[in-house]
Design a protein around this motif. Structure first.
Motif, PDB file in Angstrom:
ATOM      1  N   PHE A   1       0.639  -1.492  -0.442  1.00 35.00           N
ATOM      2  CA  PHE A   1       0.057   0.284  -0.031  1.00 35.00           C
ATOM      3  C   PHE A   1       0.408   1.374   0.181  1.00 35.00           C
ATOM      4  N   TRP A   2       0.764   2.175  -1.348  1.00 33.87           N
ATOM      5  CA  TRP A   2       1.340   3.032  -1.117  1.00 33.87           C
ATOM      6  C   TRP A   2       0.905   4.411   0.426  1.00 33.87           C
ATOM      7  N   ASP A   3       2.044   4.929   0.225  1.00 34.15           N
ATOM      8  CA  ASP A   3       1.539   6.257   0.842  1.00 34.15           C
ATOM      9  C   ASP A   3       1.221   7.167   0.407  1.00 34.15           C
ATOM     10  N   SER A   4       0.649   8.328   0.711  1.00 32.67           N
ATOM     11  CA  SER A   4       0.137   9.376   0.049  1.00 32.67           C
ATOM     12  C   SER A   4       2.151   9.969  -0.791  1.00 32.67           C
ATOM     13  N   THR A   5       2.697  10.166  -0.458  1.00 30.81           N
ATOM     14  CA  THR A   5       3.818  10.857  -1.081  1.00 30.81           C
ATOM     15  C   THR A   5       4.072   9.565  -2.344  1.00 30.81           C
ATOM     16  N   ALA A   6       3.915   8.460  -2.240  1.00 28.74           N
ATOM     17  CA  ALA A   6       4.081   6.883  -3.297  1.00 28.74           C
ATOM     18  C   ALA A   6       3.656   7.598  -4.036  1.00 28.74           C
ATOM     19  N   ILE A   7       2.158   7.784  -3.553  1.00 31.72           N
ATOM     20  CA  ILE A   7       1.517   7.594  -4.610  1.00 31.72           C
ATOM     21  C   ILE A   7       1.582   8.614  -5.580  1.00 31.72           C
ATOM     22  N   CYS A   8       1.586  10.217  -4.953  1.00 32.73           N
ATOM     23  CA  CYS A   8       1.480  11.404  -5.809  1.00 32.73           C
ATOM     24  C   CYS A   8       2.889  11.767  -6.491  1.00 32.73           C
ATOM     25  N   GLU A   9       3.302  10.813  -6.597  1.00 26.81           N
ATOM     26  CA  GLU A   9       4.300  10.399  -7.349  1.00 26.81           C
ATOM     27  C   GLU A   9       4.529   9.456  -7.703  1.00 26.81           C
ATOM     28  N   TRP A  10       3.648   8.242  -8.065  1.00 26.91           N
ATOM     29  CA  TRP A  10       3.971   7.992  -9.428  1.00 26.91           C
ATOM     30  C   TRP A  10       2.695   8.044 -10.411  1.00 26.91           C
ATOM     31  N   VAL A  11       1.309   9.115  -9.437  1.00 32.50           N
ATOM     32  CA  VAL A  11       0.775  10.085  -9.913  1.00 32.50           C
ATOM     33  C   VAL A  11       1.223  10.909 -11.645  1.00 32.50           C
ATOM     34  N   ALA A  12       2.094  11.383 -10.777  1.00 37.74           N
ATOM     35  CA  ALA A  12       3.102  12.427 -11.372  1.00 37.74           C
ATOM     36  C   ALA A  12       3.565  11.888 -12.418  1.00 37.74           C
ATOM     37  N   THR A  13       4.645  11.035 -12.139  1.00 35.92           N
ATOM     38  CA  THR A  13       4.721  10.179 -13.440  1.00 35.92           C
ATOM     39  C   THR A  13       4.211   9.779 -14.639  1.00 35.92           C
ATOM     40  N   VAL A  14       3.376   9.293 -14.414  1.00 34.01           N
ATOM     41  CA  VAL A  14       2.205   8.074 -14.947  1.00 34.01           C
ATOM     42  C   VAL A  14       0.758   9.456 -15.867  1.00 34.01           C
ATOM     43  N   ALA A  15       1.007  10.629 -15.543  1.00 34.53           N
ATOM     44  CA  ALA A  15       0.536  12.178 -16.208  1.00 34.53           C
ATOM     45  C   ALA A  15       1.169  11.712 -17.069  1.00 34.53           C
ATOM     46  N   ALA A  16       2.614  12.488 -16.752  1.00 30.42           N
ATOM     47  CA  ALA A  16       4.194  12.912 -17.531  1.00 30.42           C
ATOM     48  C   ALA A  16       3.172  13.784 -18.432  1.00 30.42           C
ATOM     49  N   ASP A  17       2.584  15.020 -17.608  1.00 26.87           N
ATOM     50  CA  ASP A  17       2.051  16.025 -18.136  1.00 26.87           C
ATOM     51  C   ASP A  17       2.762  17.491 -17.163  1.00 26.87           C
TER      52      ASP A  17
END
Length: 118
Positions: A1-17
């Motif tokens: 389970f990702w914490d808030s920081t890890a999920i935020c980094e993952w979303v930013a990486t996947v969004a690539a925008d």
């Protein structure tokens, strides 16, 4: 389970925008909370953060999240939770087949001995 920081980094990486603010979308949510979020709620959260013009990016991130969920569910794992690679799985299948073959040969020799006249 990702914490808030890890999920935020993952979303930013996947969004690539760069204009897609992952921190605003995640808003302190954990990975578990985002995974449990239904698709309509996901897009409501994106719209609430002002991402109306980023529907394609929001859809890409949502699809990537679901791909990660499905991948995690279908992966074979050891009892301790470690993921079994395809190579390890192939080795385990080969070892099980070899053990079964050896057992069949043993039983065949025992049966032959029992059927012999001594």
């Amino acid at each position: 389970f990702w914490d808030s920081t890890a999920i935020c980094e993952w979303v930013a990486t996947v969004a690539a925008d760069a204009s897609f603010d992952a921190a605003a979308l995640c808003g302190g949510r954990s990975g578990r909370e985002l995974c449990a979020m239904p698709e309509p709620r996901w897009f409501e959260a994106c719209a609430a953060q002002g991402f109306d013009g980023h529907a394609a990016v929001a859809k890409r991130v949502y699809n990537a999240l679901w791909a990660a969920i499905i991948d995690a569910k279908v992966r074979k794992r050891r009892p301790n939770g470690a993921i079994i690679s395809e190579e390890e799985e192939a080795e385990m299948i080969a070892a099980a087949a070899a053990a079964q073959k050896a057992k069949a040969e043993l039983w065949a020799s025992r049966e032959a001995q029992m059927n012999s006249d001594f």
